[in-house]
Design an enzyme around this catalytic site. Sequence first.
Site, PDB file in Angstrom:
ATOM      1  N   ALA A  26       0.828  -1.201   0.000  1.00  0.00           N
ATOM      2  CA  ALA A  26       0.000   0.000   0.000  1.00  0.00           C
ATOM      3  C   ALA A  26       0.863   1.251   0.000  1.00  0.00           C
ATOM      4  CB  ALA A  26      -0.940  -0.014   1.196  1.00  0.00           C
ATOM      5  N   GLY A  27       1.988   1.187  -0.718  1.00  0.00           N
ATOM      6  CA  GLY A  27       2.735   2.412  -0.999  1.00  0.00           C
ATOM      7  C   GLY A  27       2.084   3.084  -2.195  1.00  0.00           C
ATOM      8  N   GLY A  28       2.797   4.014  -2.803  1.00  0.00           N
ATOM      9  CA  GLY A  28       2.213   4.733  -3.928  1.00  0.00           C
ATOM     10  C   GLY A  28       1.726   3.813  -5.036  1.00  0.00           C
ATOM     11  N   ALA A  29       2.513   2.811  -5.383  1.00  0.00           N
ATOM     12  CA  ALA A  29       2.149   1.942  -6.501  1.00  0.00           C
ATOM     13  C   ALA A  29       0.912   1.114  -6.173  1.00  0.00           C
ATOM     14  CB  ALA A  29       3.322   1.031  -6.866  1.00  0.00           C
TER      15      ALA A  29
ATOM     16  N   PHE B 164      16.371  19.185 -10.995  1.00  0.00           N
ATOM     17  CA  PHE B 164      16.791  17.920 -10.402  1.00  0.00           C
ATOM     18  C   PHE B 164      17.863  17.309 -11.281  1.00  0.00           C
ATOM     19  CE2 PHE B 164      15.517  14.842  -7.169  1.00  0.00           C
ATOM     20  CZ  PHE B 164      14.778  15.629  -6.311  1.00  0.00           C
TER      21      PHE B 164
ATOM     22  N   HIS C 189      22.636   6.772  -3.734  1.00  0.00           N
ATOM     23  CA  HIS C 189      22.353   8.208  -3.788  1.00  0.00           C
ATOM     24  C   HIS C 189      23.540   8.939  -3.185  1.00  0.00           C
ATOM     25  CE1 HIS C 189      20.484  12.070  -3.111  1.00  0.00           C
ATOM     26  NE2 HIS C 189      19.385  11.671  -3.722  1.00  0.00           N
TER      27      HIS C 189
ATOM     28  N   GLU D 252      18.174  15.268  -3.543  1.00  0.00           N
ATOM     29  CA  GLU D 252      18.826  15.999  -4.611  1.00  0.00           C
ATOM     30  C   GLU D 252      18.234  17.395  -4.770  1.00  0.00           C
ATOM     31  OE1 GLU D 252      19.856  13.080  -7.732  1.00  0.00           O
ATOM     32  OE2 GLU D 252      18.658  14.444  -8.941  1.00  0.00           O
TER      33      GLU D 252
ATOM     34  N   HIS E  11      20.081   3.221  -2.154  1.00  0.00           N
ATOM     35  CA  HIS E  11      18.863   3.996  -2.271  1.00  0.00           C
ATOM     36  C   HIS E  11      17.739   3.351  -3.080  1.00  0.00           C
ATOM     37  CE1 HIS E  11      16.409   7.539  -2.290  1.00  0.00           C
ATOM     38  NE2 HIS E  11      16.500   7.707  -3.596  1.00  0.00           N
TER      39      HIS E  11
ATOM     40  N   ARG F  55      18.442   5.298 -12.461  1.00  0.00           N
ATOM     41  CA  ARG F  55      17.203   6.080 -12.447  1.00  0.00           C
ATOM     42  C   ARG F  55      17.510   7.551 -12.215  1.00  0.00           C
ATOM     43  NH1 ARG F  55      13.797   8.173  -8.352  1.00  0.00           N
ATOM     44  NH2 ARG F  55      14.903   7.119  -6.656  1.00  0.00           N
TER      45      ARG F  55
ATOM     46  N   SER G 206      10.865   7.953  -9.980  1.00  0.00           N
ATOM     47  CA  SER G 206      10.230   6.808  -9.324  1.00  0.00           C
ATOM     48  C   SER G 206       8.828   7.159  -8.842  1.00  0.00           C
ATOM     49  CB  SER G 206      11.065   6.312  -8.147  1.00  0.00           C
ATOM     50  OG  SER G 206      10.336   5.309  -7.489  1.00  0.00           O
ATOM     51  N   LEU G 207       8.686   8.341  -8.256  1.00  0.00           N
ATOM     52  CA  LEU G 207       7.336   8.745  -7.840  1.00  0.00           C
ATOM     53  C   LEU G 207       6.419   8.778  -9.058  1.00  0.00           C
ATOM     54  CD1 LEU G 207       8.131  11.502  -5.170  1.00  0.00           C
ATOM     55  CD2 LEU G 207       7.321   9.166  -4.783  1.00  0.00           C
TER      56      LEU G 207
HETATM   57  C1  FAD Z   1      14.325   8.689   1.358  1.00  0.00           C
HETATM   58  C2  FAD Z   1      13.817   8.504  -0.033  1.00  0.00           C
HETATM   59  C3  FAD Z   1      13.529   9.613  -0.833  1.00  0.00           C
HETATM   60  C4  FAD Z   1      13.055   9.456  -2.126  1.00  0.00           C
HETATM   61  N1  FAD Z   1      12.758  10.572  -2.874  1.00  0.00           N
HETATM   62  C5  FAD Z   1      12.246  10.403  -4.119  1.00  0.00           C
HETATM   63  C6  FAD Z   1      11.861  11.537  -4.907  1.00  0.00           C
HETATM   64  O1  FAD Z   1      11.975  12.679  -4.485  1.00  0.00           O
HETATM   65  N2  FAD Z   1      11.372  11.338  -6.136  1.00  0.00           N
HETATM   66  C7  FAD Z   1      11.213  10.071  -6.632  1.00  0.00           C
HETATM   67  O2  FAD Z   1      10.730   9.941  -7.746  1.00  0.00           O
HETATM   68  N3  FAD Z   1      11.553   8.984  -5.911  1.00  0.00           N
HETATM   69  C8  FAD Z   1      12.053   9.117  -4.671  1.00  0.00           C
HETATM   70  N4  FAD Z   1      12.399   8.012  -3.944  1.00  0.00           N
HETATM   71  C9  FAD Z   1      12.072   6.682  -4.458  1.00  0.00           C
HETATM   72  C10 FAD Z   1      10.592   6.398  -4.272  1.00  0.00           C
HETATM   73  O3  FAD Z   1      10.127   7.052  -3.127  1.00  0.00           O
HETATM   74  C11 FAD Z   1      10.293   4.921  -4.105  1.00  0.00           C
HETATM   75  O4  FAD Z   1      10.941   4.204  -5.096  1.00  0.00           O
HETATM   76  C12 FAD Z   1       8.793   4.678  -4.215  1.00  0.00           C
HETATM   77  O5  FAD Z   1       8.104   5.483  -3.326  1.00  0.00           O
HETATM   78  C13 FAD Z   1       8.439   3.227  -4.003  1.00  0.00           C
HETATM   79  O6  FAD Z   1       7.040   3.106  -3.926  1.00  0.00           O
HETATM   80  P1  FAD Z   1       6.343   1.702  -3.898  1.00  0.00           P
HETATM   81  O7  FAD Z   1       4.887   1.937  -3.890  1.00  0.00           O
HETATM   82  O8  FAD Z   1       6.908   0.857  -4.973  1.00  0.00           O
HETATM   83  O9  FAD Z   1       6.823   1.031  -2.519  1.00  0.00           O
HETATM   84  P2  FAD Z   1       6.679   1.488  -0.984  1.00  0.00           P
HETATM   85  O10 FAD Z   1       6.137   2.836  -0.829  1.00  0.00           O
HETATM   86  O11 FAD Z   1       7.954   1.142  -0.335  1.00  0.00           O
HETATM   87  O12 FAD Z   1       5.555   0.511  -0.443  1.00  0.00           O
HETATM   88  C14 FAD Z   1       5.750  -0.852  -0.256  1.00  0.00           C
HETATM   89  C15 FAD Z   1       4.487  -1.424   0.337  1.00  0.00           C
HETATM   90  O13 FAD Z   1       4.557  -2.836   0.309  1.00  0.00           O
HETATM   91  C16 FAD Z   1       4.115  -3.357   1.523  1.00  0.00           C
HETATM   92  N5  FAD Z   1       4.724  -4.681   1.666  1.00  0.00           N
HETATM   93  C17 FAD Z   1       6.018  -5.024   1.484  1.00  0.00           C
HETATM   94  N6  FAD Z   1       6.173  -6.339   1.659  1.00  0.00           N
HETATM   95  C18 FAD Z   1       4.955  -6.842   1.951  1.00  0.00           C
HETATM   96  C19 FAD Z   1       4.463  -8.145   2.237  1.00  0.00           C
HETATM   97  N7  FAD Z   1       5.258  -9.211   2.291  1.00  0.00           N
HETATM   98  N8  FAD Z   1       3.146  -8.296   2.500  1.00  0.00           N
HETATM   99  C20 FAD Z   1       2.322  -7.221   2.502  1.00  0.00           C
HETATM  100  N9  FAD Z   1       2.742  -5.968   2.229  1.00  0.00           N
HETATM  101  C21 FAD Z   1       4.029  -5.800   1.954  1.00  0.00           C
HETATM  102  C22 FAD Z   1       4.481  -2.326   2.555  1.00  0.00           C
HETATM  103  O14 FAD Z   1       3.646  -2.420   3.675  1.00  0.00           O
HETATM  104  C23 FAD Z   1       4.231  -1.039   1.781  1.00  0.00           C
HETATM  105  O15 FAD Z   1       2.872  -0.682   1.899  1.00  0.00           O
HETATM  106  C24 FAD Z   1      12.889   8.166  -2.651  1.00  0.00           C
HETATM  107  C25 FAD Z   1      13.185   7.046  -1.863  1.00  0.00           C
HETATM  108  C26 FAD Z   1      13.664   7.202  -0.576  1.00  0.00           C
HETATM  109  C27 FAD Z   1      14.011   5.993   0.221  1.00  0.00           C
END
Ligand code: FAD
Lengths: 231, 580
Positions: free
Chosen positions: B15-18, B118, B240, B253, B351, B393, B398-399
């Site tokens: 339940a992250g952004g994706a 950026f 990073h 950045e 990172h 990347r 990524s966002l």
């Molecule tokens: C500090 C930081 C700053 C960043 N800044 C930027 C930026 O400015 N611009 C940019 O484009 N990108 C940035 N990034 C990269 C970007 O934020 C991430 O790549 C992106 O948010 C990942 O999103 P996601 O939805 O894939 O995963 P996440 O947001 O990590 O979500 C993962 C989800 O999976 C769930 N999960 C994991 N394993 C399990 C499991 N076994 N069972 C059930 N649930 C599970 C977790 O609970 C969570 O809800 C940054 C990254 C970091 C670390």
Amino acid sequence: MDVKVNILRYNPETDRKGHWEEYILEADPDERILDLLHKVKWFDDGSLAFRRSCAHGVCGSDAMVVNGENMLACQVLVKEVSTPIKIEPIRGLPVIKDLVVNMDSFFDSYKKVMPFLVNDSEPGERERLQSPEDRDRFEDTTKCILCAACTTSCPVFWTADTYVGPAAIVNAHRFVFDSRDNASKQRLEILKDVDGAFRCRTAFNCTSACPRGIQVTKAIEDVKRETLTIN
Amino acid sequence: MKIIKHSFDGVIVGAGGAGLRAAIEAAPHMKLAVITKLYPTRSHTGAAQGGMSAALANVEEDNWNWHAFDTVKGSDYLADQPAVDILCKEAIDSVVELEHWGLPFSRLENGKIAQRRFGGHTVKEGEAPAFRACYAADRTGHMILQTLYQKCVSMGVTFFDEFQVLDIKIDDGVCRGVIAYEVATGDIHIFEARAVTFATGGFGKIYKVSSNAHSLTGDGPGILYQKGIPLEDMEFYQFHPTGIYRLGILLSEAARGEGGILRNKDGERFMERYAPSIKDLAPRDMVSRAIATEISEGNGAGPNNDFVYLDLTHLGAETIKQKLPDITDFVRTYVKIEPINEPIPVQPTAHYAMGGIPTDVNARVLSDASGTILPGVYSAGESACVSVHGANRLGTNSLLDIVVFGKRAGQSMVDYVSSTKPMELSDNAAEDLTNKIEKLIEKDHSLEFSVPRIREELQDSMEENAKIFRTEESLEKQTKILTDLRDRYQNVTISDKGKVFNTELLEAIELEYLLDMSDTTVASALHRKESRGAHSRVDHVERDDENWLKHSFAFKNGESVKLEYKNVELGNYEPKERKY
Ligand SMILES: Cc1cc2nc3c(=O)[nH]c(=O)nc-3n(C[C@H](O)[C@H](O)[C@H](O)COP(=O)(O)OP(=O)(O)OC[C@H]3O[C@@H](n4cnc5c(N)ncnc54)[C@H](O)[C@@H]3O)c2cc1C
Ligand code: SF4
Ligand code: FES
């Protein structure tokens, strides 16, 4: 240096009630309280339960009571607190195990205040415009990470757990003062209720507890004042 | 063990952004569950700081083709160009959509969404840094995560919070559902679902110094890898340039986008030597290598000459307060330095995973290097490799990736569910998992085989042997270490034998994913005898397009890793030497 840490432990599978355990840990003054908890868990007692994820104060997982005050364990360094360091779960929510509490009612209160933008007008192909000044009006309350440090430091919440609590009001504020939103009236009606904003007795505990530096009490006052304008 | 069965059409793991973006797309059209090991708002998307790129042209002339050019060049030509076109073209509507859902972007005086510079983003194919990153101060990820969650709340999406998925069921090559562990009770839940999306985020915890959360352990890629699904481009892991010294906490950045400068121990702006045209705003792989080189040449600062400085002192208190409030607070909180007056000690921090679960542009998971689709299984976000980031990347992409391809994952689930019928999952579907858990619980605990010991050795050795600069020797050495750690893992033990919030048990299971991620990273890196993007081989310093313009696919082959390759899909941009 050696640091004495006392943790209020409770395991529902073996304990009838909570008890204090003492740990003597080798620690660096620059380490986080969260690092101490990890030391206990990883090298002493693997059953210690606490929530954590980001480890730098942005995910809201690890609000707990340290030496009597609510804070995020990952945001406070060993050298900033007096020893022995006493760590307990946040108050007013049922303890599941050790430092982990059941957050259901906290999130239910949050959901009650319609924490989402409501605007049924056709937005067009590009962004809705908003001046930097209008954007600024709710800047402070956008920072909330739903850690519950505020709500669980509130004396009103401790005695009346039906009170929606500061965190929910902060999240209502976030939308009430957003020039793009059209549902302020409904939200304010909800907050006029007996368990709404007027329960606040301006103890200011919430403001000092908030790890994001949100002026929580002020946000509640803003909402109260706004509530008086609807009829 | 108590076993509870649920029946859904679709399940989203994460339940992250994706995951949330996929849920918004899929929820109105099916019986959908979002399963997440953290409360949604605790996902690491919330930690993202700097911005999300889209050629809105709010500040100056821009168009999505330039964005695509920068992304391809930034990827060191390893990204698949048709996928990059989708990313950059759909960026504009994606940002606008988030704004319509309430995302509180920072604004320009005219009320439009504010944009900043950026690394690696330019106008007119390299002419000058571009104002392309849409932002909300330095907490853009927090705002994206909150907005998407708020939207889900308004839609009444069903969540299973603090449920950790530990297994997927694929029968006869078709997806049947997943098995999850309820953290609060230790109960096992069988989720029947014919469409499953993995959006579990990255796996930065294979390294010691990382910007990633403790929870980022590669669960989705690990679960699929153990079922024989390959992982793509694992050798490309991004470091990073500016993590807080020793802690790894990220300083976006955006700090350099707003004018921050990197300096070595003599105060020299060393990036002028490495990237004369865009200097401190060069892509991350280059800046991280430059820092590592400065340090190895004795130009690092401090008693051990092992860090450089990020200097913001010339930006002025007001800019720092308005545009970089959070990251400067991190510096005050964790290193007790006032960034308005003093430069900040930084070092590269692990990172972002460019590699991951291979998918097509519709987020459908591929089960081999020839592009065979695994029916009903999808992935998006950092757990997936489309590939839009190639070998490196660009910041802010990524966002963007998580919303563009999260949406596409949701759409693919809808297409699949509407054209297929529900299928039963048998009551003993959880057997493999319950056996695994029982075995872990029954074994007597010994410190030598404890999770933290094995994990610490894993992270230390990956940091030493498979980080920014790699050689055949260091990778061979790491392969041996990993074999040894894997042997020890076979005997891993835990002390907590309880059911309630047994996070030690879950850490033990996550450790296996970390080992899988490390194995595939090291094996892919060992085989790739060239340097490209984030993968720098000291013994093969040149990029070799003749032999290596291709994606690695790493398969589990017993205890070892087997590699296959797939050609890169080119498009408008022919591979050229990468200079800035
Ligand atoms: C500090 C930081 C700053 C960043 N800044 C930027 C930026 O400015 N611009 C940019 O484009 N990108 C940035 N990034 C990269 C970007 O934020 C991430 O790549 C992106 O948010 C990942 O999103 P996601 O939805 O894939 O995963 P996440 O947001 O990590 O979500 C993962 C989800 O999976 C769930 N999960 C994991 N394993 C399990 C499991 N076994 N069972 C059930 N649930 C599970 C977790 O609970 C969570 O809800 C940054 C990254 C970091 C670390
Ligand atoms: S207002 Fe502050 S203390 Fe309260 S939940 Fe939000 S971040 Fe936590
Ligand atoms: S672990 Fe995320 S706020 Fe402390």
